[in-house]
Design a protein around this motif. Sequence first.
Motif, PDB file in Angstrom:
ATOM      1  N   CYS A 175      -1.343 -36.663 -12.756  1.00 51.84           N
ATOM      2  CA  CYS A 175      -0.980 -35.287 -12.390  1.00 51.84           C
ATOM      3  C   CYS A 175      -0.693 -34.413 -13.604  1.00 51.84           C
ATOM      4  N   SER A 233      -1.966 -31.261 -15.700  1.00 52.41           N
ATOM      5  CA  SER A 233      -2.763 -30.082 -15.353  1.00 52.41           C
ATOM      6  C   SER A 233      -3.977 -29.941 -16.254  1.00 52.41           C
ATOM      7  N   TYR A 263      -6.512 -26.908 -17.549  1.00 50.30           N
ATOM      8  CA  TYR A 263      -6.701 -25.457 -17.545  1.00 50.30           C
ATOM      9  C   TYR A 263      -8.024 -25.108 -16.870  1.00 50.30           C
ATOM     10  N   GLU A 277      -5.760 -26.615 -12.251  1.00 44.19           N
ATOM     11  CA  GLU A 277      -4.394 -26.442 -11.746  1.00 44.19           C
ATOM     12  C   GLU A 277      -3.737 -25.196 -12.325  1.00 44.19           C
ATOM     13  N   ILE A 278      -4.088 -24.845 -13.539  1.00 41.16           N
ATOM     14  CA  ILE A 278      -3.462 -23.691 -14.197  1.00 41.16           C
ATOM     15  C   ILE A 278      -4.539 -22.758 -14.740  1.00 41.16           C
ATOM     16  N   THR A 310      -1.980 -18.228 -12.532  1.00 39.72           N
ATOM     17  CA  THR A 310      -0.997 -19.229 -12.133  1.00 39.72           C
ATOM     18  C   THR A 310       0.243 -19.106 -12.995  1.00 39.72           C
ATOM     19  N   ALA A 326       2.894 -24.226 -10.637  1.00 34.30           N
ATOM     20  CA  ALA A 326       2.112 -25.363 -11.128  1.00 34.30           C
ATOM     21  C   ALA A 326       2.991 -26.583 -11.411  1.00 34.30           C
ATOM     22  N   LEU A 356       1.919 -26.173  -6.107  1.00 31.03           N
ATOM     23  CA  LEU A 356       0.958 -27.257  -6.228  1.00 31.03           C
ATOM     24  C   LEU A 356       1.490 -28.487  -5.494  1.00 31.03           C
ATOM     25  N   THR A 411      -7.511 -28.041  -6.106  1.00 29.78           N
ATOM     26  CA  THR A 411      -7.786 -27.756  -7.521  1.00 29.78           C
ATOM     27  C   THR A 411      -8.519 -28.914  -8.196  1.00 29.78           C
TER      28      THR A 411
END
Lengths: 347, 130
Positions: A219, A221, A223, A226-227, A231, A236, A267, A296
Amino acid sequence: MVPFADYELPVQYAAGPNAEHRSVRTAAGVFDIDHMGQFALSGEDALSFLQYVQVADVSSVKEWEARYSLLCYDDGTIVDDIFIYRLPEKWLIVVNAANREKDFTWLQSFTHGYRVALTDVSDETYMLAVQGPKAAAILDRMSASDIAAAPPRTALQAEVGGVEMLLGRTGYTGEDGFELYLPPEKAVPFWDALLAEGAGDGLLPCGLAARDSLRFEACMSLYGHEIDARTNPYEARLGWVVALQKPAFLGRNALLKVKLEGTERYLVGFEMIEKAVPREEHGIIGFEGQVVGHVTTGMKSPTLDKFIGLGYLPRGMTRIGSEIHVLIRGRPRRARICKRPFYRARR
Amino acid sequence: MSSYHYDPDLKYADSHEWARREDSHVVIGISDAAQDMMSDIVFVELPEIGAAVAAGDAIAVVESVKAAEDIIAPVSGSVSAVNEDLNDEPELVNKDPYGAWFLKIEVEDATELDNLMDADAYSAFVESQQ
């Protein structure tokens, strides 16, 4: 080979993504991540400049230590996620390939009034990652220095396999390991020497697909997934990175407001109840039958052997154990919100 | 250069399925080239037995770490069997693409198979796509 932010990078090597993934979880893998960007920051105002342009408090970071952080816009959304190393006389900032120019221009635009020198040193630095439970032992055998003694999130300068390099005990796989910064002309011979040294341990060369599945299970992130610039860190689940107690930094006012008022979406991790592969951009259907969020990242987890995903859902709909539906190839498929991370290495 | 395997006893579609006639049934799978291009297969979705299919229909789904692809029926008829083993071990498609069949179709008109390529024509087709 696929173009990735203008670099030609291997998605996979001969063993294939799942075997590469398993090698990192159980032994070791090496990744060519030279596409990552590196900036050097020096000058007497370097610390105060850094405190202003990124969200973490790095004032307590000592020489040879590293920190994860974020660059945020004034509205609290994310420019990039970064790694910061404090080295003697300078700081090293490691950024995502696709954001290298954007980040440099962004940081450069705030240097006015600070006595700092900011330089893009990406082309003089080759970056490899050696990850997995056996990574430290393999590198240790190749060096007279005590590589394996380095604590997590610290760095050291050492000669490994005859090559002088900077090593950070950091990574993007959820496993122990190192990220290596070495002269570009030494990268190929070092790569070959490392593969030879690690072969008996099960070390494999690993491509982008394994890098993605490894960071996803942990998990971390990515770019653009997720971000991104739409965001904020709190939604996030990166609020822990933001040091609101710092007096003034880019995005602080907006982030303080988000922290106090909450955010519209969060998230979540989910696990498919019905077998199907969730993928990026698939819609997530809430209790009332409407699409209220999106995936995502999603895939069949090689470690857990389950179909899992990350995605955004409106606040109030994120309780662990709640049932949702993911719209996969036009059909709603049952899933359940579950804990993150999906995978945590045993230490 | 590719080193894909082509089974000379099979017929092939340009969408990379293979087909083999067994009496009034046609067995369907995906080629070695297809499994290699898709990389690790992680999921296979098979149709209901008895489902009616027309040549050209999407009748099953194969998903890899990279992408989801439809399996296109090369012939018309009705689904007479599916390979349940692939539900639990989709990686069999990578290990043995010509053994890991997806489904069987009971055909009305076996001459539809004549529209498919033989191994030589298919290998030339794959090379031309590289």
